[in-house]
Design an enzyme around this catalytic site. Structure first.
Site, PDB file in Angstrom:
ATOM      1  CG  ASP A 182     -12.429   3.973   5.175  1.00 27.30           C
ATOM      2  OD1 ASP A 182     -11.818   4.697   6.023  1.00 27.30           O
ATOM      3  OD2 ASP A 182     -11.999   3.745   4.003  1.00 27.30           O
ATOM      4  NE  ARG A 227     -10.116  10.941   8.076  1.00 28.23           N
ATOM      5  CZ  ARG A 227      -9.266  10.090   7.446  1.00 28.23           C
ATOM      6  NH1 ARG A 227      -9.814   8.848   7.081  1.00 28.23           N
ATOM      7  NH2 ARG A 227      -8.034  10.552   7.120  1.00 28.23           N
ATOM      8  CE  LYS A 259      -9.301   2.112   2.851  1.00 25.33           C
ATOM      9  NZ  LYS A 259      -9.333   3.596   2.552  1.00 25.33           N
ATOM     10  CG  HIS A 261      -1.622   1.405   1.298  1.00 28.12           C
ATOM     11  ND1 HIS A 261      -3.066   1.351   0.584  1.00 28.12           N
ATOM     12  CD2 HIS A 261      -1.669   2.601   2.055  1.00 28.12           C
ATOM     13  CE1 HIS A 261      -3.522   2.386   0.916  1.00 28.12           C
ATOM     14  NE2 HIS A 261      -2.580   3.110   1.514  1.00 28.12           N
ATOM     15  CB  SER A 309      -8.945   5.422   6.788  1.00 33.68           C
ATOM     16  OG  SER A 309      -9.149   5.574   5.306  1.00 33.68           O
TER      17      SER A 309
HETATM   18  N1  URA Z   1      -6.066   6.465   2.239  1.00 31.06           N
HETATM   19  C1  URA Z   1      -6.926   6.024   2.993  1.00 31.06           C
HETATM   20  O1  URA Z   1      -7.391   4.948   2.452  1.00 31.06           O
HETATM   21  N2  URA Z   1      -7.455   6.544   3.849  1.00 31.06           N
HETATM   22  C2  URA Z   1      -6.984   7.748   4.337  1.00 31.06           C
HETATM   23  O2  URA Z   1      -7.367   8.327   5.363  1.00 31.06           O
HETATM   24  C3  URA Z   1      -5.704   8.292   3.851  1.00 31.06           C
HETATM   25  C4  URA Z   1      -5.270   7.681   2.545  1.00 31.06           C
END
Ligand code: URA
Length: 452
Positions: free
Chosen positions: A174, A181, A200, A87, A196
């Site tokens: 999320d 947000r 995932k 990621h 967040s």
């Molecule tokens: N990527 C995400 O999935 N969430 C965030 O808060 C910032 C970047």
């Protein structure tokens, strides 16, 4: 229990208990805790932060709001499957995921058949000045990123990887909280970012994960201290949930590699995997990331040097290119059409060569300013639903630290309308800086630090 009291405690800098966090999240998902209450709590977290225990609990609750990929039973009793993902926190020109998947799988297939790797890659779209893996993939016509869990499992079983977008079932909390947000100015909070991202990633049922935390002018976390803090927390929360994790901190002052713009970045990936000449920054980041993924997948037994040697061999001999093509075709992408379009698409676009007007050394190629310009040219989106033009973009002929002479082309811009040219030229003048007569190289390593 009352939402108001939970917000009050967080606002005062106290730790919220598991019961309080459960009450808040479940109530929010049921519509009993209102958006204005959740927003107030998010702002309190923004200013007060979270303890390690709160962060771990909140992440788990967000993850458990949705489904988790079921692991298929091992096809052979000797071969334990290792589920891994990578990621990146996002930047400009960052196309590494598209190269890593076919590269890592090919290296395993050719040299380490004992490693049975699965890569369930759930990616995002570009937002703000940064690009997104899904948009790059979709620049090959026909490519499907909307895949449900059953479809994803079939691809994982047949080819060992899937490249897909977040579905309604993956960490739905999320999706709702991210949208809040976004409009309440609470994006830039380390605990909120960590929960967040990891909600995932935990849904992917991973054994290991590699984080690429960007720092610099084009990164979310522009200063190195915040990038390091984010990397430490991402890694710690992953470890808390039994996922082995490594975090690279990499430079995002200038765009990564030679091209930025969705279609053009896929071109760069194709050339990379054909073994054609590559930019050093992209190559270093890809080989370092691939080696760490292989090292993790081997239960940290395989040496990083050995892994990197095999990545080099596979890249230089173009051995992963077939799998790169297959990666698109297996999800509906018309790759032959992509190859034909490469030689033709520029006929429908305008080209502008931004040239050096003095001699010296390139000091700055401001990634954020270039990313913003790319969005304004139609290559990215300001709101989630916006349509983008996959073909516009930049080709960089010079990188930071390169010497230039007057008249040298530094950036080639592919754009759509004559009326955009003044804006493009003005923005490039602001984004690209040359240092007069500088003798020293300004090149710095792409990977700044590895937290392993
Ligand atoms: N990527 C995400 O999935 N969430 C965030 O808060 C910032 C970047």
């Amino acid at each position: 229990m009352q939402a108001k009291e939970i917000i009050f405690r967080k606002r005062g800098g106290e730790e919220n208990t598991r019961q309080e966090l459960e009450f808040l999240l479940n109530g929010f998902l049921r519509g009993e805790v209102k958006e204005y209450q959740m927003s107030a709590w998010l702002m309190a977290v923004y200013f007060r932060g979270m303890t390690a225990r709160e962060l771990s609990t909140w992440t788990e609750l967000m993850w458990r709001s949705g489904v988790t990929f079921p692991k298929e039973p091992s096809s052979s009793s000797h071969q334990k499957q290792y589920w891994i993902d990578k990621h990146s926190t996002g930047g400009v020109g960052d196309k590494t995921s598209l190269i890593l998947v076919p590269l890592v799988k090919t290296v395993c297939h050719k040299y380490f058949p004992e490693l049975s790797i699965r890569i369930p890659m759930v990616s995002g779209r570009g937002l703000g000045h940064t690009g997104g893996t899904l948009d790059k993939l979709e620049s090959v016509n026909g490519f499907q990123t909307r895949i449900d869990l059953t479809g994803a499992m079939k691809l994982l079983e047949s080819q060992g990887f899937v490249m897909m977008g977040q579905t309604k079932d993956i960490a739905p909390a999320d999706e709702l909280i991210y949208a809040l947000r976004d409009v309440t100015s609470t994006i830039e909070s380390i605990p909120l970012i960590v929960s967040s991202i990891l909600s995932k990633k935990l849904s992917e049922n991973l054994d290991g994960i590699l984080f690429d935390v960007k720092t610099g002018l084009g990164a979310f976390m522009s200063d190195s201290e915040s990038a390091k803090l984010l990397a430490i927390h991402l890694r710690q929360v992953a470890l808390d949930h039994g996922v082995d994790a490594v975090a690279l901190i990499s430079q995002m002052d200038e765009p990564l590699g030679r091209k930025a713009g969705n279609f053009m970045e896929v071109e760069e990936c194709a050339d990379f995997l054909k073994g054609l000449p590559r930019e050093a920054d992209l190559q270093d980041l890809v080989w370092t990331s691939a080696s760490w993924m292989l090292h993790l997948a081997s239960g940290r037994k395989l040496s990083l040097n050995d892994a990197q040697d095999k990545c080099r061999l596979v890249t230089e001999n173009g051995m992963a290119y077939d799998l790169f093509r297959h990666m698109f075709e297996s999800q509906g992408g018309r790759f032959d059409e992509f190859e034909r379009e490469r030689s033709q698409f520029k006929k429908n676009y305008l080209e502008f060569d931004f040239k050096a007007t003095q001699s010296g050394v390139v000091r700055e190629m401001h990634a954020r300013k270039l990313g913003v310009l790319l969005v304004e040219m139609g290559g990215g989106r300001v709101v989630k639903e916006a349509q983008i033009d996959h073909k516009v973009g930049f080709e960089f002929f010079k990188k930071v630290g390169d010497r230039v002479q007057p008249g040298d082309v530094m950036v080639r811009v592919i754009y759509r309308q004559v009326s955009e040219l003044v804006k493009i030229e003005t923005s490039l003048n602001e984004a690209v800086k040359i240092e007069l007569g500088h003798q020293k190289s300004l090149k710095t390593p792409i990977v700044r630090e590895i937290l392993s």
